[in-house]
Write an enzyme that holds these catalytic residues in place. Structure first.
Site, mmCIF file in Angstrom:
data_model
loop_
_atom_site.group_PDB
_atom_site.id
_atom_site.type_symbol
_atom_site.label_atom_id
_atom_site.label_comp_id
_atom_site.label_asym_id
_atom_site.label_seq_id
_atom_site.Cartn_x
_atom_site.Cartn_y
_atom_site.Cartn_z
ATOM 1 N N ASP A 169 -7.914 -5.636 0.364
ATOM 2 C CA ASP A 169 -8.380 -6.498 -0.720
ATOM 3 C C ASP A 169 -7.960 -7.949 -0.580
ATOM 4 O OD1 ASP A 169 -9.739 -4.524 -2.100
ATOM 5 O OD2 ASP A 169 -7.867 -3.755 -2.922
ATOM 6 N N HIS A 191 0.858 -1.188 0.000
ATOM 7 C CA HIS A 191 0.000 0.000 0.000
ATOM 8 C C HIS A 191 0.889 1.232 0.000
ATOM 9 C CE1 HIS A 191 -3.161 2.813 1.172
ATOM 10 N NE2 HIS A 191 -3.996 1.895 0.706
HETATM 11 N N1 ACO Z 1 4.023 -7.709 -4.627
HETATM 12 C C1 ACO Z 1 5.363 -7.710 -4.814
HETATM 13 N N2 ACO Z 1 6.144 -6.619 -4.716
HETATM 14 C C2 ACO Z 1 5.536 -5.479 -4.414
HETATM 15 C C3 ACO Z 1 4.151 -5.389 -4.194
HETATM 16 C C4 ACO Z 1 3.385 -6.572 -4.292
HETATM 17 N N3 ACO Z 1 2.072 -6.558 -4.111
HETATM 18 N N4 ACO Z 1 3.807 -4.111 -3.907
HETATM 19 C C5 ACO Z 1 4.956 -3.413 -3.942
HETATM 20 N N5 ACO Z 1 6.010 -4.238 -4.247
HETATM 21 C C6 ACO Z 1 7.425 -3.868 -4.325
HETATM 22 C C7 ACO Z 1 7.739 -3.136 -5.616
HETATM 23 O O1 ACO Z 1 8.181 -4.020 -6.629
HETATM 24 C C8 ACO Z 1 8.834 -2.196 -5.160
HETATM 25 O O2 ACO Z 1 10.028 -2.960 -5.057
HETATM 26 P P1 ACO Z 1 11.454 -2.296 -5.446
HETATM 27 O O3 ACO Z 1 11.683 -1.213 -4.423
HETATM 28 O O4 ACO Z 1 12.406 -3.430 -5.359
HETATM 29 O O5 ACO Z 1 11.285 -1.739 -6.830
HETATM 30 C C9 ACO Z 1 8.439 -1.817 -3.742
HETATM 31 O O6 ACO Z 1 7.661 -2.929 -3.266
HETATM 32 C C10 ACO Z 1 7.619 -0.540 -3.662
HETATM 33 O O7 ACO Z 1 6.488 -0.675 -4.535
HETATM 34 P P2 ACO Z 1 5.834 0.498 -5.379
HETATM 35 O O8 ACO Z 1 5.088 -0.080 -6.523
HETATM 36 O O9 ACO Z 1 6.881 1.529 -5.669
HETATM 37 O O10 ACO Z 1 4.842 1.081 -4.287
HETATM 38 P P3 ACO Z 1 3.604 2.026 -4.576
HETATM 39 O O11 ACO Z 1 3.351 2.738 -3.304
HETATM 40 O O12 ACO Z 1 3.829 2.836 -5.807
HETATM 41 O O13 ACO Z 1 2.429 0.993 -4.903
HETATM 42 C C11 ACO Z 1 0.610 -0.471 -4.682
HETATM 43 C C12 ACO Z 1 1.452 0.624 -4.016
HETATM 44 C C13 ACO Z 1 0.152 -0.033 -6.087
HETATM 45 C C14 ACO Z 1 -0.630 -0.743 -3.831
HETATM 46 C C15 ACO Z 1 1.483 -1.760 -4.804
HETATM 47 O O14 ACO Z 1 1.885 -2.189 -3.519
HETATM 48 C C16 ACO Z 1 0.757 -2.883 -5.536
HETATM 49 O O15 ACO Z 1 0.811 -2.930 -6.766
HETATM 50 N N6 ACO Z 1 0.099 -3.819 -4.793
HETATM 51 C C17 ACO Z 1 -0.671 -4.862 -5.415
HETATM 52 C C18 ACO Z 1 -2.018 -4.306 -5.867
HETATM 53 C C19 ACO Z 1 -2.945 -4.034 -4.709
HETATM 54 O O16 ACO Z 1 -3.127 -4.875 -3.837
HETATM 55 N N7 ACO Z 1 -3.554 -2.863 -4.734
HETATM 56 C C20 ACO Z 1 -4.569 -2.490 -3.729
HETATM 57 C C21 ACO Z 1 -4.165 -1.260 -3.009
HETATM 58 S S1 ACO Z 1 -5.305 -0.944 -1.698
HETATM 59 C C22 ACO Z 1 -6.660 -0.319 -2.462
HETATM 60 O O17 ACO Z 1 -6.631 0.323 -3.467
HETATM 61 C C23 ACO Z 1 -7.915 -0.586 -1.789
#
Ligand code: ACO
Length: 431
Positions: free
Chosen positions: A371, A313
């Site tokens: 979720d 998140h």
């Molecule tokens: N699985 C694996 N790796 C992940 C995940 C995940 N679910 N989420 C983040 N990471 C990793 C990224 O690859 C990144 O790694 P790095 O630093 O080695 O490049 C690091 O964690 C940071 O991730 P970002 O994508 O930069 O974080 P951001 O804050 O932009 O994204 C998000 C947040 C979109 C929610 C992301 O965690 C994600 O895609 N999660 C899966 C989708 C999801 O569950 N979304 C629901 C959000 S809650 C809602 O809307 C109700």
């Protein structure tokens, strides 16, 4: 917003004059540096793609402390609201700032209940969609179309018009979401039943048929009501910011909420519950718990493009408090429906267990978000996967409309207009 005596000083290494910027304190949470005069005084913009450190507005509705894993609606912890209130009380809280007293609760219920029907022509409108349209496509279209069906009270500067639009949206969203579902499965639309609770009525419109009586299951009703409460607002997330930006042009609330629904659809946001359940089903089909290790290796391989959906998140760097409540509800519902051995729930628990111990997730502070378990609950209730984001939209409509109303009445209200760092070609000639 309390002004503080603190000032931030911004200096440049290229000899430009130093500027002093005011710093404001909120009730809780990080201070903000007010950069509104920055461009006028220095000719410089700030650069913050993805809004990593930018407060786009002040707000008194919802507060999240991502490090603590805390979520407050108007100051009340989400755990207490989920335990003691129903969704309509929470809607009242979000819209008007206070939980209703007993009379206020009854009056609000009466008001919402008397707006649950939609104009009959809306049924013709929904019939224009292709039979296999995604429910979110239908919802985006239908809610946008509400401005055509309810254009009698669209003056955004009139508090009564804003109030009635808010009530219409909260009251009619369940009817519209259920219409999208019934249309997709080819069953007759069910008119609302105003003797049922808000959530009971939604279940009736989803699962009732004209052929037989439908009895609302109380455990299911409570679980779905909790899903609505947990999804009702979440401060300035992507869809809420979309509603605010869209609404900032002065457009009508139905158009602004339709924009929010379109944004919510994406898998990085509200679409994650659908994506999460698809992921669990895929792992289950490939061998279930035995395949979890292999799947986790893919997730950790950053070239694979595979994410553990329902994890991570932007704001929570701790356990999402909604995920804890949802896990509790998940157990309750599965037990009540005799589905204790649900393989997807077992799979989710195992994925969570591994992830919470794994260095990759620990280092990046990735925890389950709301979720992760909500899809399993909805599936157990009988809601198909492609309806999950629609359920989310139904609940979030309360937050969106409260945030939209707050924006319209904010002293700082003006059209939202971000700027850019232009990196394209400089001026050039065609010939
Ligand atoms: N699985 C694996 N790796 C992940 C995940 C995940 N679910 N989420 C983040 N990471 C990793 C990224 O690859 C990144 O790694 P790095 O630093 O080695 O490049 C690091 O964690 C940071 O991730 P970002 O994508 O930069 O974080 P951001 O804050 O932009 O994204 C998000 C947040 C979109 C929610 C992301 O965690 C994600 O895609 N999660 C899966 C989708 C999801 O569950 N979304 C629901 C959000 S809650 C809602 O809307 C109700």
């Amino acid at each position: 917003m309390q002004r503080s005596d603190t000032k931030a000083t911004l200096s440049f290494s290229d000899g430009r004059a130093t500027v002093e910027l005011p710093v404001y304190k909120g009730t809780v949470g990080p201070d903000v540096v007010d950069i509104r005069k920055l461009y006028g005084e220095t000719g410089t913009f700030t650069f913050d793609p993805g809004f990593m450190a930018t407060a786009s507005t002040k707000s008194s509705i919802t507060y999240i402390d991502g490090d603590k894993g805390q979520l407050l609606y108007r100051g009340y912890p989400i755990e207490q609201l989920a335990e003691n209130c129903d969704f309509l009380e929470v809607c009242h809280l979000l819209l008007f700032g206070e939980l209703p007293d007993e009379d206020g609760k009854q009056e609000f219920e009466r008001l919402v209940t008397h707006h649950t029907m939609v104009k009959e022509h809306m049924y013709n409108f929904v019939r224009g969609f292709h039979h296999d349209a995604h429910p979110m496509a239908i919802l985006t279209g239908m809610v946008g179309a509400m401005s055509a069906f309810y254009h009698d009270q669209l003056d955004i500067n009139n508090p009564e018009d804003r109030r009635i639009s808010a009530i219409r949206l909260i009251a009619k969203l369940p009817t519209i979401v259920a219409m999208a579902y019934k249309y997709g499965i080819g069953q007759p639309f069910m008119y609302p039943q105003n003797n049922l609770s808000y959530t009971g009525n939604f279940l009736y419109m989803m699962f009732g048929t004209p052929c037989e009586d439908y009895q609302v299951n109380e455990v299911v009703e409570r679980a779905l009501d909790r899903i609505f409460i947990l999804h009702a607002d979440h401060e300035q997330n992507a869809s809420t910011s979309t509603v605010r930006l869209c609404g900032s042009s002065g457009t009508n609330p139905y158009a602004a909420i339709a924009a929010g629904i379109a944004c919510l659809w994406g898998p990085a946001h509200g679409g994650a519950n659908e994506a999460c359940l698809n992921m669990l089903e895929q792992i289950h089909a490939q061998g279930g718990v035995a395949k979890v290790g292999e799947f986790m290796e893919q997730v950790k391989d950053r070239t694979s493009g595979v994410r553990l959906m329902g994890f991570g998140h932007r704001v929570y760097k701790n356990y999402d408090p909604r995920a804890k409540l949802m896990q509790e509800t998940c157990k309750e519902v599965l037990e009540a429906l005799g589905l204790e051995d649900d393989p997807l729930f077992k799979l989710a628990m195992e994925l969570e267990r591994i992830a919470l111990e794994d260095e990759y997730f620990v280092e990046r502070r990735l925890y389950p978000n709301v979720d992760f378990y909500s899809g399993i609950v909805q599936r157990a209730i009988g809601i198909p996967t492609d309806m999950f984001t629609g359920i989310f939209a139904l609940a979030r409509t309360a937050g969106w409309i409260a945030q939209w109303d707050e924006m319209i009445t904010d002293d700082d209200f003006r059209i939202g207009r971000p700027r850019q760092l232009y990196v394209g070609p400089g001026e050039r000639n065609v010939k």
